[in-house]
Design a protein around this motif. Structure first.
Motif, PDB file in Angstrom:
ATOM      1  N   LEU A 115     -20.425   8.660  30.913  1.00  0.00           N
ATOM      2  CA  LEU A 115     -20.134  10.081  30.709  1.00  0.00           C
ATOM      3  C   LEU A 115     -21.039  10.664  29.618  1.00  0.00           C
ATOM      4  O   LEU A 115     -21.134  11.877  29.482  1.00  0.00           O
ATOM      5  CB  LEU A 115     -18.668  10.283  30.326  1.00  0.00           C
ATOM      6  CG  LEU A 115     -17.636   9.859  31.384  1.00  0.00           C
ATOM      7  CD1 LEU A 115     -16.218  10.098  30.856  1.00  0.00           C
ATOM      8  CD2 LEU A 115     -17.846  10.620  32.690  1.00  0.00           C
ATOM      9  N   LEU A 116     -21.713   9.788  28.860  1.00  0.00           N
ATOM     10  CA  LEU A 116     -22.446  10.235  27.663  1.00  0.00           C
ATOM     11  C   LEU A 116     -23.965  10.199  27.822  1.00  0.00           C
ATOM     12  O   LEU A 116     -24.668  11.045  27.251  1.00  0.00           O
ATOM     13  CB  LEU A 116     -22.050   9.355  26.475  1.00  0.00           C
ATOM     14  CG  LEU A 116     -20.546   9.167  26.217  1.00  0.00           C
ATOM     15  CD1 LEU A 116     -20.333   8.291  24.995  1.00  0.00           C
ATOM     16  CD2 LEU A 116     -19.831  10.504  26.072  1.00  0.00           C
ATOM     17  N   ALA A 117     -24.474   9.225  28.541  1.00  0.00           N
ATOM     18  CA  ALA A 117     -25.928   9.047  28.641  1.00  0.00           C
ATOM     19  C   ALA A 117     -26.243   8.116  29.811  1.00  0.00           C
ATOM     20  O   ALA A 117     -25.349   7.730  30.565  1.00  0.00           O
ATOM     21  CB  ALA A 117     -26.477   8.480  27.332  1.00  0.00           C
ATOM     22  N   THR A 118     -27.538   7.757  29.936  1.00  0.00           N
ATOM     23  CA  THR A 118     -27.986   6.978  31.086  1.00  0.00           C
ATOM     24  C   THR A 118     -28.320   5.546  30.694  1.00  0.00           C
ATOM     25  O   THR A 118     -28.994   5.319  29.683  1.00  0.00           O
ATOM     26  CB  THR A 118     -29.230   7.638  31.718  1.00  0.00           C
ATOM     27  OG1 THR A 118     -28.933   9.002  32.006  1.00  0.00           O
ATOM     28  CG2 THR A 118     -29.633   6.938  33.013  1.00  0.00           C
ATOM     29  N   GLY A 119     -27.858   4.594  31.499  1.00  0.00           N
ATOM     30  CA  GLY A 119     -28.115   3.179  31.268  1.00  0.00           C
ATOM     31  C   GLY A 119     -29.450   2.754  31.855  1.00  0.00           C
ATOM     32  O   GLY A 119     -29.990   3.413  32.750  1.00  0.00           O
ATOM     33  N   CYS A 120     -29.964   1.620  31.369  1.00  0.00           N
ATOM     34  CA  CYS A 120     -31.338   1.196  31.707  1.00  0.00           C
ATOM     35  C   CYS A 120     -31.491   0.749  33.156  1.00  0.00           C
ATOM     36  O   CYS A 120     -32.619   0.550  33.610  1.00  0.00           O
ATOM     37  CB  CYS A 120     -31.792   0.091  30.773  1.00  0.00           C
ATOM     38  SG  CYS A 120     -30.808  -1.421  30.927  1.00  0.00           S
ATOM     39  N   TYR A 121     -30.391   0.619  33.907  1.00  0.00           N
ATOM     40  CA  TYR A 121     -30.505   0.198  35.307  1.00  0.00           C
ATOM     41  C   TYR A 121     -30.470   1.352  36.297  1.00  0.00           C
ATOM     42  O   TYR A 121     -30.625   1.161  37.496  1.00  0.00           O
ATOM     43  CB  TYR A 121     -29.406  -0.810  35.655  1.00  0.00           C
ATOM     44  CG  TYR A 121     -29.791  -2.232  35.275  1.00  0.00           C
ATOM     45  CD1 TYR A 121     -29.799  -3.249  36.231  1.00  0.00           C
ATOM     46  CD2 TYR A 121     -30.185  -2.555  33.978  1.00  0.00           C
ATOM     47  CE1 TYR A 121     -30.166  -4.542  35.886  1.00  0.00           C
ATOM     48  CE2 TYR A 121     -30.547  -3.833  33.631  1.00  0.00           C
ATOM     49  CZ  TYR A 121     -30.535  -4.826  34.589  1.00  0.00           C
ATOM     50  OH  TYR A 121     -30.912  -6.106  34.262  1.00  0.00           O
ATOM     51  N   GLU A 122     -30.275   2.579  35.806  1.00  0.00           N
ATOM     52  CA  GLU A 122     -30.288   3.731  36.713  1.00  0.00           C
ATOM     53  C   GLU A 122     -31.734   4.090  37.068  1.00  0.00           C
ATOM     54  O   GLU A 122     -32.653   3.814  36.304  1.00  0.00           O
ATOM     55  CB  GLU A 122     -29.606   4.945  36.057  1.00  0.00           C
ATOM     56  CG  GLU A 122     -28.113   4.775  35.809  1.00  0.00           C
ATOM     57  CD  GLU A 122     -27.257   4.844  37.080  1.00  0.00           C
ATOM     58  OE1 GLU A 122     -27.783   5.122  38.177  1.00  0.00           O
ATOM     59  OE2 GLU A 122     -26.041   4.580  36.954  1.00  0.00           O
ATOM     60  N   ALA A 123     -31.916   4.702  38.238  1.00  0.00           N
ATOM     61  CA  ALA A 123     -33.266   5.052  38.689  1.00  0.00           C
ATOM     62  C   ALA A 123     -33.879   6.150  37.810  1.00  0.00           C
ATOM     63  O   ALA A 123     -35.084   6.182  37.590  1.00  0.00           O
ATOM     64  CB  ALA A 123     -33.226   5.521  40.140  1.00  0.00           C
ATOM     65  N   GLU A 124     -33.053   7.058  37.323  1.00  0.00           N
ATOM     66  CA  GLU A 124     -33.550   8.166  36.497  1.00  0.00           C
ATOM     67  C   GLU A 124     -32.628   8.397  35.305  1.00  0.00           C
ATOM     68  O   GLU A 124     -31.483   7.981  35.304  1.00  0.00           O
ATOM     69  CB  GLU A 124     -33.628   9.447  37.340  1.00  0.00           C
ATOM     70  CG  GLU A 124     -34.771   9.419  38.339  1.00  0.00           C
ATOM     71  CD  GLU A 124     -34.804  10.687  39.170  1.00  0.00           C
ATOM     72  OE1 GLU A 124     -34.977  11.771  38.581  1.00  0.00           O
ATOM     73  OE2 GLU A 124     -34.620  10.576  40.395  1.00  0.00           O
ATOM     74  N   ASP A 125     -33.170   9.088  34.323  1.00  0.00           N
ATOM     75  CA  ASP A 125     -32.522   9.221  33.015  1.00  0.00           C
ATOM     76  C   ASP A 125     -32.591  10.679  32.568  1.00  0.00           C
ATOM     77  O   ASP A 125     -33.677  11.202  32.344  1.00  0.00           O
ATOM     78  CB  ASP A 125     -33.264   8.320  32.018  1.00  0.00           C
ATOM     79  CG  ASP A 125     -32.731   8.419  30.588  1.00  0.00           C
ATOM     80  OD1 ASP A 125     -31.692   9.077  30.384  1.00  0.00           O
ATOM     81  OD2 ASP A 125     -33.358   7.825  29.702  1.00  0.00           O
ATOM     82  N   THR A 126     -31.442  11.323  32.440  1.00  0.00           N
ATOM     83  CA  THR A 126     -31.433  12.721  31.979  1.00  0.00           C
ATOM     84  C   THR A 126     -31.063  12.838  30.509  1.00  0.00           C
ATOM     85  O   THR A 126     -30.790  13.937  30.027  1.00  0.00           O
ATOM     86  CB  THR A 126     -30.433  13.561  32.800  1.00  0.00           C
ATOM     87  OG1 THR A 126     -29.247  12.782  32.995  1.00  0.00           O
ATOM     88  CG2 THR A 126     -31.026  13.933  34.133  1.00  0.00           C
TER      89      THR A 126
END
Lengths: 343, 343
Positions: A115-126
């Motif tokens: 809910l707070l940020a993007t983890g290193c395994y996601e395809a993209e990072d906002t």
């Protein structure tokens, strides 16, 4: 003063005794990966039972002075942290509650989008979400350290810049030494240290060059290169020691409750479990090997003492108390939510 | 056959009687915005009490045949849905559990980033997350409809394309008629309808041209334009009626537990509360006005019947049951998580 700023062992009297044998003064232990608030409270309860049962070996640390008490009484101080924000669920009010209960580090993400940020395994990072910005400010207010060890690059840089207080990467290594998804590129480390933050080096084989076969010399030479680039005062140890854990635990870490399929994380179908630790760091008893290794690659006594624990100690000293109100007023970034009447 | 596919009124005997006066055969009611699983179960319990207490006015609908029973017995069928995935928390296993309890629609996001996708109030949108793809497949399997009413554009398009079964935008209007953040651009509507999905038109003033002053003619003319572009068979009503709710409820909808600051959502500091509904749609009693308005702008009897409820009825008929296993095997997209041993 030796401090390991990240372990998740299968805790037992044996391991607590090894902490003493290894002269480890403080250990930051993970008490939540996917646990929600109530489940995390159960983990605090379990530690309370261990503190009672092994009061001659371990004690809880809520402020840095507790580590001094632990040293004076020949015990290891235990600090608590979360590798995921799942303990605060969707509730910003739980940030102050978990800090009061003893949490001192919280990752904004594990491997996936939170809910707070993007983890290193996601395809993209906002980067930081709307809730993420609110929660970072609240963590700054109460003295809960932002840990971005498992987060994606942009999220980590944004957290380092947005946070009013220094943040940490508690357990990871430079990507250019070992190109693992979990290791950190130079611009990410730079963003963290230039804001006063810390990097803790990991001994977890998937984060090491040559994995389980990594040599102490290779590991310590990597630390020396990192010190040249970023300054030894920003460096410490976060071994990620998962001693005595069954492979079912690494499955839980990777899959939690979010998928019905197998996710191998840093492993693979043919190497799904915990990899063997390097022979020179198999338990807390081996902490002294790190000191020898650091001296061998040319660190002086002061630099070595810093990396072995003093740097984390100083970081704790300025991180765990509530932020002074004036400072908050001065440094608070403008709210994202304010809207004028034309809106 | 009149169906309103989205209401969140402050439920009372008065409103249940107005459903009957308005000849509304079925209403999809929201029972969760920010509630976690246990809190959502309390809302199911509350509805069970109302079904017992007002058994002459309302009854639960789990399959489309229940709507026929409601019509034959002069009652209004109630279907359940969530405007946020908070009821499943971080647990994909709860998808089948909430479907068994009676949930038939679930939004992948409310206004913010969720564990599954991006909400329309975030600055950027990365589409479905790793967990989001797993959960959409599980929703497809059990027959829980993906609702993207509050989601951002890319997330909505990705959900429409990734989902093996038609999805819905239960309550929103075309952006080009009323450029609200919550309304939908043509490419988003196109992605939903070309996959067999539905769009429910909202009567919530913030989604209307001229807001509370919007005329019935303007609203129905917009529906006619939308039917020309996308086909009348994909259209229905999702009024978003929040009758008799205090302003504290819209604050809860917007802020939940994620911020300590005020978020005005679609409102603003000087218009923070619920806006007044258009005079021609203030309660379920006014449902007939919509039928008159649709005929006036030139819809024939069949088209009007479709938009007033028949289209939702047909959508329910193919959406609420478990997907046949063969179909799942045929249509399952390749897993994101599979990794070979070189990984």
């Amino acid at each position: 003063m030796w401090i390991d700023n990240l372990q998740y062992a299968n805790w037992s009297e044996k391991i607590f005794r090894q902490m003493r044998e290894g002269r480890v003064d403080a250990v930051h232990v993970t008490i939540a990966y996917h646990e929600n608030f109530r489940e995390t409270v159960l983990n605090f309860e379990q530690w309370n039972r261990w503190f009672e049962q092994y009061s001659d070996l371990i004690m809880p640390a809520y402020v840095v002075a507790d580590i001094d008490v632990a040293r004076e009484t020949n015990r290891t101080a235990i600090l608590f942290g979360f590798q995921n924000p799942s303990p605060i669920e969707d509730d910003i009010g739980l940030v102050e509650i978990v800090h009061r209960l003893g949490a001192r580090f919280m990752q904004l993400t594990y491997n996936n989008q939170s809910l707070l940020a993007t983890g290193c395994y996601e395809a993209e990072d906002t980067g930081l979400t709307r809730m993420g910005k609110q929660v970072v400010r609240e963590m700054n207010r109460v003295g809960l350290v932002v840990d971005m060890s498992h987060s994606a690059d942009r999220s980590t840089i944004e957290a380092a810049d947005y946070s009013e207080r220094p943040i940490a990467i508690t357990h990871a290594n430079p990507f250019d030494w070992a190109p693992a998804l979990r290791n950190k590129k130079d611009d990410v480390i730079q963003a963290v240290v230039q804001n006063g933050g810390m990097l803790g080096f990991s001994l977890y084989p998937h984060h090491l060059k040559d994995k389980s076969a990594c040599t102490l010399e290779s590991f310590c030479t990597m630390i020396a290169r990192t010190a040249e680039k970023f300054g030894a005062q920003h460096l410490g140890i976060g071994s990620d020691l998962c001693q005595d854990q069954p492979d079912s635990i690494v499955e839980w870490m990777r899959m939690g409750r979010w998928t019905k399929e197998t996710d191998y994380g840093e492993g693979s179908a043919c190497a799904p479990g915990f990899p063997p630790m390097p022979t020179w760091f198999e338990s807390n008893k081996d902490f002294g090997n790190l000191e020898k290794g650091l001296r061998t690659v040319g660190f002086n006594e002061e630099e070595t003492a810093g990396i072995m624990g003093r740097n984390w100690y100083c970081f704790y000293e300025s991180s765990f108390h509530a932020a002074p109100a004036e400072k908050r007023l001065l440094n608070s970034p403008p709210s994202e939510l304010k809207k004028n009447c034309s809106a």
